[in-house]
Write an enzyme that holds these catalytic residues in place. Structure first.
Site, PDB file in Angstrom:
ATOM      1  N   SER A 158      40.842 -45.391 -26.190  1.00  0.00           N
ATOM      2  CA  SER A 158      40.598 -46.589 -25.088  1.00  0.00           C
ATOM      3  C   SER A 158      39.260 -46.262 -24.241  1.00  0.00           C
ATOM      4  O   SER A 158      38.608 -45.347 -24.283  1.00  0.00           O
ATOM      5  CB  SER A 158      41.859 -46.292 -24.260  1.00  0.00           C
ATOM      6  OG  SER A 158      41.562 -45.572 -23.367  1.00  0.00           O
ATOM      7  N   TYR A 170      44.074 -37.793 -18.882  1.00  0.00           N
ATOM      8  CA  TYR A 170      44.142 -38.846 -19.843  1.00  0.00           C
ATOM      9  C   TYR A 170      42.536 -39.030 -20.447  1.00  0.00           C
ATOM     10  O   TYR A 170      42.238 -39.267 -21.757  1.00  0.00           O
ATOM     11  CB  TYR A 170      44.667 -40.287 -19.332  1.00  0.00           C
ATOM     12  CG  TYR A 170      44.392 -41.337 -20.035  1.00  0.00           C
ATOM     13  CD1 TYR A 170      45.501 -41.695 -21.057  1.00  0.00           C
ATOM     14  CD2 TYR A 170      43.482 -42.226 -20.085  1.00  0.00           C
ATOM     15  CE1 TYR A 170      45.349 -43.103 -22.041  1.00  0.00           C
ATOM     16  CE2 TYR A 170      43.479 -43.476 -20.739  1.00  0.00           C
ATOM     17  CZ  TYR A 170      44.410 -43.695 -21.702  1.00  0.00           C
ATOM     18  OH  TYR A 170      44.241 -44.926 -22.522  1.00  0.00           O
ATOM     19  N   LYS A 174      41.112 -39.022 -24.234  1.00  0.00           N
ATOM     20  CA  LYS A 174      40.184 -40.001 -25.090  1.00  0.00           C
ATOM     21  C   LYS A 174      38.859 -39.789 -25.221  1.00  0.00           C
ATOM     22  O   LYS A 174      38.100 -40.096 -26.456  1.00  0.00           O
ATOM     23  CB  LYS A 174      40.492 -41.217 -24.217  1.00  0.00           C
ATOM     24  CG  LYS A 174      41.957 -41.596 -24.001  1.00  0.00           C
ATOM     25  CD  LYS A 174      42.672 -41.860 -25.279  1.00  0.00           C
ATOM     26  CE  LYS A 174      44.147 -42.381 -25.293  1.00  0.00           C
ATOM     27  NZ  LYS A 174      44.639 -42.425 -26.553  1.00  0.00           N
TER      28      LYS A 174
END
Length: 335
Positions: A158, A170, A174
């Site tokens: 993402s 997070y 990614k």
């Protein structure tokens, strides 16, 4: 059928993007293995969906799907999964989609909290399945694909790999998924195996509807019934922008349509190692979502104006006008 005879594995396909990808791959003719921890739905479960439900929906569309219960935090489960595919498909695996992710609820519950206030185990909760597992699956899939000199591996990533989103754990995960695709692609290219990272846009998954869209609608209703100060107005504006972003979001199946198109692309190896977006692939391959919509993507000036609330101004901006990628790279550059 475009992918007839192909064998695919989609991890984390009980719901959301993984389910959508599995549906599209199977509809295109591939035999699709799907994994997840929830084999059968149960009353009172924290999230909807099950492997059996995905399998049944695939079969209702005329496709072939094989559900395998697999906890991707357990190496032994991953070993058994690939042993099964190897045995049942005579060593053939054409497509791997690394989508499994077990931290959606944890991220939603802790978003906005400084990383130093969270236990160190939060890192493992986010990145054990969402990063480490992807690497292990990529290793095992590559062993099968290299032997046949053919294959496609897709990491579902993402924009959090480029800019701050939700929480540092997070974003780091990614970013690592994107770098995994880039570096593994270098070693796989001579073997005719492609490895890419795919960024869907905002997606209207079951959990997004539950955790973002529905609460935001309720908050907006409450805000409209009471006076608000400046701080509350600013928060409401930010919330409204996020709400618009997901209201205009892709269905979970659009990423699947992009992967089907990628798998058929004769020039696939030219894309190996790259970060690809569903919006860009949709435009390149002239794809529409299952509900007929097409997307200009997060770089589209028209889209950005709509999200920030300048809907009138957006009416006069053509959809094809987009912020160049080098501007994104420059703005979010780290050097």
């Amino acid at each position: 059928m475009a992918l007839a005879g192909k064998v695919a594995l989609v991890t984390g396909a009980t719901r959301g993007i993984g389910k959508g990808i599995a549906l599209q791959l199977a509809t295109a003719g591939a035999t699709v293995y799907i994994t997840g921890r929830t084999l059968q739905s149960r009353e009172g479960a924290p999230a909807p969906g099950s492997l059996n439900e995905t399998e049944k929906e695939v079969e209702n569309r005329g496709g072939r799907c094989i559900a395998v219960a697999c906890d991707h935090s357990r190496d032994s489960d991953i070993d058994s999964l690939f042993d099964q595919i190897n045995r049942e498909q005579n060593g053939r695996l054409d497509i791997l989609v690394n989508n499994a992710y077990s931290a959606v609820d944890a991220i939603m519950q802790n978003s906005g909290k400084p990383f130093w206030t969270l236990p160190p185990t939060f890192w493992d909760e986010v990145n054990n399945v969402g990063l480490r597992n992807h690497y292990i699956c990529a290793v095992k899939a590559s062993q099968m694909m290299v032997a046949r000199k053919s294959g496609l591996i897709v990491n579902i990533s993402s924009m959090g790999g480029l800019l701050y989103l939700f929480t540092p754990a997070y974003g780091v995960g990614k970013t690592a998924c994107d770098r995994m695709a880039a570096d593994c692609a270098i070693e796989l290219k001579k073997q005719n195996v492609a490895f890419v990272s795919l960024w869907p846009g905002p997606v209207q998954t079951e959990l997004v509807k539950k955790n973002i869209l529905e609460p935001m609608r309720q908050n907006q209703d409450r805000a409209g019934q009471s006076d608000s100060n400046v701080a509350e107005h600013r928060e409401q504006s930010r919330t409204t922008a996020v709400h618009r972003m997901f209201e205009q979001g892709e269905t979970p199946e659009f990423a699947g349509k992009c992967i089907v198109a990628l798998a058929q692309d004769a020039g696939l190896m030219k894309k190996t190692g790259r970060v690809l977006t569903t919006a860009d692939l949709g435009q390149e391959y002239s794809l529409c979502d299952v509900d007929g919509r097409s997307y200009s993507g997060t770089r589209s000036l028209k889209y950005i104006l709509q999200i920030v609330g300048w809907t009138k101004a957006s009416e006069y901006v053509p959809s094809f006008i987009a912020i160049p990628k080098f501007v994104y790279n420059a703005y979010y550059g780290r050097f």
